[in-house]
Scaffold this active site. Sequence first.
Site, short mmCIF file in Angstrom:
data_model
loop_
_atom_site.label_atom_id
_atom_site.label_comp_id
_atom_site.label_asym_id
_atom_site.label_seq_id
_atom_site.Cartn_x
_atom_site.Cartn_y
_atom_site.Cartn_z
N TYR A 75 6.49 -12.99 -14.70
CA TYR A 75 5.39 -12.13 -14.26
C TYR A 75 4.08 -12.56 -14.93
O TYR A 75 3.04 -12.64 -14.27
CB TYR A 75 5.73 -10.68 -14.61
CG TYR A 75 4.77 -9.65 -14.08
CD1 TYR A 75 4.84 -9.25 -12.74
CD2 TYR A 75 3.83 -9.06 -14.91
CE1 TYR A 75 3.97 -8.28 -12.25
CE2 TYR A 75 2.97 -8.09 -14.43
CZ TYR A 75 3.03 -7.71 -13.10
OH TYR A 75 2.16 -6.75 -12.62
N ALA A 132 3.30 -15.51 -16.09
CA ALA A 132 2.89 -16.80 -15.53
C ALA A 132 2.24 -16.62 -14.17
O ALA A 132 1.22 -17.26 -13.86
CB ALA A 132 4.10 -17.73 -15.42
N ALA A 133 2.82 -15.76 -13.35
CA ALA A 133 2.26 -15.52 -12.02
C ALA A 133 0.87 -14.90 -12.10
O ALA A 133 -0.04 -15.30 -11.36
CB ALA A 133 3.20 -14.63 -11.21
N LYS A 134 0.71 -13.92 -12.98
CA LYS A 134 -0.59 -13.24 -13.07
C LYS A 134 -1.66 -14.13 -13.71
O LYS A 134 -2.82 -14.11 -13.31
CB LYS A 134 -0.44 -11.93 -13.84
CG LYS A 134 0.40 -10.88 -13.11
CD LYS A 134 -0.15 -10.54 -11.73
CE LYS A 134 0.57 -9.37 -11.09
NZ LYS A 134 0.08 -9.05 -9.73
N THR A 174 -12.48 -11.58 -13.75
CA THR A 174 -11.36 -10.67 -13.93
C THR A 174 -11.87 -9.45 -14.68
O THR A 174 -12.35 -9.57 -15.81
CB THR A 174 -10.22 -11.32 -14.73
OG1 THR A 174 -9.69 -12.42 -13.97
CG2 THR A 174 -9.09 -10.31 -14.99
N ASN A 181 4.15 -10.82 -22.33
CA ASN A 181 5.02 -9.69 -22.68
C ASN A 181 6.46 -10.19 -22.72
O ASN A 181 6.91 -10.87 -21.79
CB ASN A 181 4.88 -8.56 -21.65
CG ASN A 181 5.49 -7.27 -22.13
OD1 ASN A 181 5.41 -6.92 -23.31
ND2 ASN A 181 6.12 -6.54 -21.22
N ASN A 204 -2.49 -6.66 -3.43
CA ASN A 204 -1.84 -5.83 -4.43
C ASN A 204 -0.32 -6.01 -4.46
O ASN A 204 0.30 -5.78 -5.49
CB ASN A 204 -2.16 -4.35 -4.16
CG ASN A 204 -1.34 -3.42 -5.03
OD1 ASN A 204 -1.58 -3.29 -6.22
ND2 ASN A 204 -0.35 -2.77 -4.42
N ARG A 212 2.67 2.84 -2.36
CA ARG A 212 2.73 3.73 -3.52
C ARG A 212 1.88 3.17 -4.65
O ARG A 212 1.39 2.05 -4.60
CB ARG A 212 4.18 3.91 -4.00
CG ARG A 212 4.86 2.64 -4.44
CD ARG A 212 6.28 2.89 -4.89
NE ARG A 212 6.93 1.68 -5.38
CZ ARG A 212 8.09 1.66 -6.00
NH1 ARG A 212 8.75 2.78 -6.20
NH2 ARG A 212 8.62 0.52 -6.42
N ALA A 238 0.80 -1.23 0.00
CA ALA A 238 0.00 0.00 0.00
C ALA A 238 0.83 1.28 0.00
O ALA A 238 0.26 2.36 0.14
CB ALA A 238 -0.94 -0.01 1.21
N SER A 298 -2.98 -8.28 -13.95
CA SER A 298 -2.36 -7.40 -14.94
C SER A 298 -2.79 -7.83 -16.33
O SER A 298 -3.05 -9.02 -16.58
CB SER A 298 -0.82 -7.47 -14.85
OG SER A 298 -0.22 -6.82 -15.96
#
Length: 244
Positions: A153, A155-157, A236, A147, A88, A14, A12, A140
């Site tokens: 990243y 794969a994680a999302k 989503t 990308n 987040n 920024r 949290a 994301s």
Amino acid sequence: MTDKVLALVTGATRGIGRAVAERLARTGHKVIGTATSESGAAAIREVLQAIDPANDGIVLNIADGVQTAEALKAFLDQHGTPEVVVNNAGITRDNLFLRMSDDEWEAVINTNLTGVFRVCKAMVKPMLKQKTGTIINISSIIGTTGNAGQANYAAAKAGLEGFTRSLAQEVASRNITVNCVAPGFIKTDMTDVLPEAQKEAILATVPSKRLGQAEEIAGTVAFLASSDAKYITGQTIHVNGGMN
């Protein structure tokens, strides 16, 4: 105030996380924001307590299973069961796939996917007991499009979105919703420092021809956290200016 809805927002300090924490704090929530360091927790505490002294900031490192379990137990003991949890917190370790190390892969999966599992593991059981709750996971556009340089990243999302759909089915009968918000390209500290040519290349892919604002993601999260969204679960929601 005892009538405020308790919300936990990870990452949290920024950008999107801070915008979400501030929006919820201004819309009837008691917000506990998290950071990975004492200084970060103090910073978000100051921001949130300027809105309401009941808000707070705590240290939470979702990449560390032991610290996460201890911190969230202390959170539950002090504040009780949250009605809203916003996952987040996340990291990037970008590299072309052929150069990507095991550490770069594992760090992103451990934080962005397993870290959310850890938070949900701690929060779902008490939510089931109170028979209400809302979990909102920040995904994301990269989880859908992929990308170059972000195989870890992406794969994680993508995994996070599958996790969200599955968990939603398990807890829906107890009045608990689980959804993802998938931002597109958002104006943050990270995008501010990009070369102008790279910014122009990004904007060329966005039909709206502008970067999104963190506050626009916060607005979507606030909607999902409201009573208006209680029949939305396992979804989503893409907030990306029209990207496909």
